[in-house]
Motif scaffolding. Structure first.
Motif, PDB file in Angstrom:
ATOM      1  N   ASP A  75     -77.050 -32.845  91.874  1.00 57.37           N
ATOM      2  CA  ASP A  75     -76.380 -34.123  92.087  1.00 57.37           C
ATOM      3  C   ASP A  75     -76.658 -34.692  93.469  1.00 57.37           C
ATOM      4  N   ALA A  76     -77.711 -34.195  94.144  1.00 59.40           N
ATOM      5  CA  ALA A  76     -78.062 -34.711  95.462  1.00 59.40           C
ATOM      6  C   ALA A  76     -78.429 -36.186  95.360  1.00 59.40           C
ATOM      7  N   SER A  77     -78.022 -36.970  96.355  1.00 58.84           N
ATOM      8  CA  SER A  77     -78.260 -38.400  96.332  1.00 58.84           C
ATOM      9  C   SER A  77     -79.715 -38.703  96.667  1.00 58.84           C
ATOM     10  N   VAL A  78     -80.162 -39.868  96.196  1.00 57.23           N
ATOM     11  CA  VAL A  78     -81.520 -40.319  96.484  1.00 57.23           C
ATOM     12  C   VAL A  78     -81.636 -40.553  97.989  1.00 57.23           C
ATOM     13  N   GLY A  79     -82.733 -40.074  98.575  1.00 58.84           N
ATOM     14  CA  GLY A  79     -82.922 -40.177 100.014  1.00 58.84           C
ATOM     15  C   GLY A  79     -82.629 -38.906 100.762  1.00 58.84           C
ATOM     16  N   THR A  80     -82.143 -37.871 100.066  1.00 61.97           N
ATOM     17  CA  THR A  80     -81.854 -36.592 100.722  1.00 61.97           C
ATOM     18  C   THR A  80     -83.151 -35.969 101.257  1.00 61.97           C
ATOM     19  N   VAL A  81     -83.113 -35.506 102.507  1.00 59.66           N
ATOM     20  CA  VAL A  81     -84.290 -34.874 103.119  1.00 59.66           C
ATOM     21  C   VAL A  81     -84.366 -33.422 102.651  1.00 59.66           C
ATOM     22  N   VAL A  82     -85.480 -33.077 102.024  1.00 63.37           N
ATOM     23  CA  VAL A  82     -85.677 -31.730 101.490  1.00 63.37           C
ATOM     24  C   VAL A  82     -86.457 -30.856 102.467  1.00 63.37           C
TER      25      VAL A  82
END
Length: 793
Positions: free
Chosen positions: A347-354
């Motif tokens: 459920d990580a939001s779009v734009g999360t730095v991986v």
């Protein structure tokens, strides 16, 4: 003194500092945490730290204060060589949330390197008299590892009336140094001149280096070889093969004979480590490549060539060959993963730095310009954060149940021709979130179960699938209390649960599946349970009723045998064939075929004056009764159901043959439930007694008729609405028949016998009043007198 310069670049968010080389360990370079906007104490809590990129940075972040301090010796010449300015690009990470900052640290030069000559001593031979004043002899200049003013050299020569030192600028990258003869030499006066050449840099304080010059004064050969060019400029690709011709130098000597024969040799090569890279043909002057070139290591070479004649003493001429190395695209890009934040919640939001990545290419120009991308493209992408730095970010929503792990490649390609590529694999696992409720394979389950199951017997197994993992996919089952109409049951976790045995023939309830996630999710399914009848009840006989006005009274007695009953009836001599003498009535607590009864005359076999209706149970005369038949007939009648195996009951009917009047009187007494236990004699009582008995019989019959009518009216009003409901939607009408017929009904479960209007007269359907109407189906096609199928079985 440490010079600190910190500034924010509004376009890129970069911090710049400067520090002199050779600064002591512990020297504070800058207040990094404060310049990054962190509060006091936040640097240690958010793990402010540097990220190394392949080489020692010599600086570190103080954990407590967040300051950038010198951790080890800084040597600008070791880090950057002659490059100016010497800037180190550092990456600084902070966590919670994860951010990256770029710090540029400029290492400034100090005058810590003295000039160094290629050799500590040099011998020079000069012929007397023939060498005119103003003649110049090339010298190798000193080199200084520093830059700027610290590397600007000036030369002085020890006091001498015959020599001076002179510098000359050329179109090459370095200055030429000459020893100039100012006065003619006289070998006989001074055969050897000892000179000291000193080089001084422009630092404060300045540093110096020296070289001893020994000048030998020679006699005779007064012409030295002269090159047609003082400097040869050559451009050579770094991928040039060995034995490639670099240049051809040419020197001439006007002398004759051996004094004019010229031999070429390489005097010196700068840098000195490249002395084996070039070779020269002593006769032709051809310079060829004997080693490998590397633009990323050395960009140009100064090759000093000396031409010497064979005179006595020999004379020499000098020239310089400047070889500039041209870059070719021989270095592929390099990709480093500097930080990786996995697993990523689905459920990580779009734009999360991986992940954070760095890309570099040792080539220059277009060959060193790198572009990057992610393959396959979704659901991740790259965002450039700084020159050579990228962030791997989430571009699309994740679904662990569809893809639980991603293998992505970060690919880099430079701008060379042909382009070179590199890649680095990144494994990104996806962690589970409880976003799927348990789901049954069916919304409604239909279960058929036979009666008489033991408590705890498993009747059905339900299973709900939850694609989540671990606790989010662990399912427990329960029966929803509001979905069961008073029935009791049990449930379990895992693959299924035991279903209860209800008291009625049909029950509907709801099974709920709940996972162990936070918050828990649930799914429901409806179970329709049909209880199938077992043939566990034998037919039971009821008191029989007389068949007609001439029929004798009938009574019922229990016989000694199991399932056997004894009945009494009277028949008049001379009764015609077909006269109903008695009716055997029996019921079966089962249903369907198990409750469908048939009557058979067991004894006497052969030509009996009586017969029994196969499905009606009516005992009637098979022929006219005669005195030869005797005063009494004993009939054994067997009642059987159609179950598997069939169950039966036996009734013994004792028929007394009497006169017509006695038969009528016995019939009246039998209808009032008074049973005559003795045979009626051939002679009757007085006339008054007979009349009284007749009126008594009439009164009893009237009362019985009224009671029977009341019962019939009550039953009709009670079952009429149920018959309408059982008819269901559609044009078919259900018509209920009386209990007199081929079907018997249990005292425990009330049943209604119905015939579909318009269907065959022998097509029968049996319904339970408490049984919900089943979905409509095709009308029965069976025209034989067989029992209908029980709906729900």
């Amino acid at each position: 003194v440490v010079v600190v310069q910190a500034a924010w670049a509004l376009c890129g968010g970069q911090v710049r500092y400067s520090v002199p080389e050779e600064a002591k360990a512990g020297t504070v370079v800058g207040r990094l945490a404060q310049d990054l906007g962190l509060e006091a104490g936040e640097a240690e809590a958010r793990r402010l730290r540097l990220v190394a990129q392949g080489r020692r940075a010599s600086v570190e972040v103080s954990g407590a204060s967040g300051a950038l301090v010198v951790s080890s010796r800084l040597d600008r010449e070791e880090l950057c060589g002659k490059s100016s300015p010497c800037a180190l690009r550092l990456e600084v990470l902070v966590e919670r949330p994860l951010r990256v900052f770029h710090v540029e640290l400029e290492v400034t030069d100090i005058n810590d390197n003295a000039p160094i000559f290629p050799a500590a001593r040099k011998n020079i031979s000069i012929a007397e008299f023939n060498t005119l004043p103003g003649s110049r002899f090339p010298l190798e200049g000193a080199s200084d590892a520093d830059i700027g003013a610290n590397a600007q050299l000036s030369y002085t020569l020890s006091a001498s009336e015959h020599f001076r030192v002179e510098e000359e600028n050329s179109n090459s990258r370095s200055k030429s140094l000459f020893l100039v003869l100012t006065k003619s030499l006289d070998r006989e006066t001074m055969p050897v001149h000892q000179l000291v050449l000193k080089a001084t840099d422009g630092g404060r304080p300045s540093l110096t280096g020296t070289m001893e010059l020994t000048v030998f004064v020679l006699d005779a050969n007064d012409n030295a070889p002269q090159f047609n060019q003082s400097v040869y400029n050559v451009h050579l690709r770094e991928d040039a093969l060995e034995r490639t011709l670099v240049a051809r130098v040419n020197a001439t000597d006007p002398d004759e004979g051996s004094n004019g024969d010229v031999i070429y040799e390489i005097d010196t090569v700068v840098p000195s480590s490249a002395s084996e890279v070039f070779s020269i043909d002593r006769k032709s002057g051809e310079i060829r490549l004997t080693g490998t070139l590397d633009f990323e290591t050395v960009t140009f070479y100064d090759v000093n060539i000396k031409a010497t004649d064979n005179g006595t003493p020999p004379l020499s001429g000098h020239c310089k060959v400047v070889v500039e190395v041209l870059d070719v695209n021989d270095n592929a890009p390099e990709v480093w993963v500097t930080s990786l934040s996995v697993p990523v919640p689905e459920d990580a939001s779009v734009g999360t730095v991986v992940a954070l990545l760095s890309v570099s290419d040792r080539d220059s120009g277009a060959n060193g310009r790198v572009r990057c991308w992610v393959w396959p493209s979704g659901p991740f992408g790259l965002e450039a954060t700084f020159l050579g730095s990228y962030s791997l970010v989430l571009r699309e929503a994740l679904d662990r149940e569809r893809v639980s792990e991603y293998e992505v490649e970060v690919r880099a390609e430079d701008g060379g021709s042909p382009a070179l590529r590199a890649s680095r694999g990144v494994r990104v696992p996806v962690s589970d979130v409880n976003d799927n409720a348990p789901a049954f394979s069916q919304a409604v389950y239909t279960v058929l179960a036979r009666e008489n199951n033991l408590a705890g017997a498993e009747l059905a197994r339900l299973w709900a699938r939850d694609p989540d993992e671990a606790g989010n996919g662990r399912v427990s089952y329960s029966v929803w209390e509001g979905g069961v109409g008073g029935a009791a049951g049990s449930s379990s976790s895992g693959g299924g649960g035991s279903v209860w045995r209800p008291a009625s023939s049909y029950v509907s309830f709801e099974v709920r599946a709940v996972d162990a996630g936070e918050p828990p999710l649930c799914g429901n399914a409806t179970v329709q349970l049909f209880v199938l009848d077992e043939n566990d009840n034998a037919p039971a006989l009821l008191p029989s009723a007389g068949g007609g006005p001439e029929a004798g009274a009938v009574s019922l007695e229990a016989s000694a045998g199991l399932g056997s009953e004894t009945l009494w009836a009277w028949a008049a001599w001379g009764a015609p064939a077909g006269q109903v003498v008695a009716k055997i009535r029996a019921v079966d607590a089962d249903s369907g075929y198990n409750a469908w009864l048939r009557y058979e005359l067991w004894e006497p076999r052969g030509k009996s004056p009586f017969r029994v209706g196969l499905y009606s149970g009516e005992v009637s005369t098979a022929r006219a009764l005669e005195e030869a038949d005797g005063p009494r007939q004993r009939l054994v009648i067997v009642v059987r159901d159609h179950g598997e195996p069939a169950r039966s009951a036996t009734a013994t009917l004792s028929v007394s043959l009497v006169e017509g009047a006695e038969a009528a009187l016995a019939a009246g007494a039998g209808s009032s439930s008074l049973v005559a236990r003795s045979a009626v004699g051939g002679e009757s009582g007085s006339g008054a007694t007979a009349a009284t008995n007749v009126w008594l019989v009439v009164a009893i019959c009237a009362v019985s008729s009224l009671f029977l009518l009341a019962v019939v009216l009550y039953g009709a009003s009670r079952w009429a609405p149920r018959a309408a409901v059982l008819a269901g939607p559609g044009p078919t009408t259900l018509v209920c028949a009386s209990e007199v017929g081929s079907w018997s009904y249990s005292q425990r479960h009330s049943r209604s016998l119905c015939v579909a209007d318009g269907a065959g007269k022998r097509d029968l359907m049996v319904f339970s009043p408490s049984f919900p109407p089943p979905p409509p189906g095709p009308a029965p096609k069976d025209t034989q007198p067989e029992p209908p199928a029980l709906l729900g079985t």
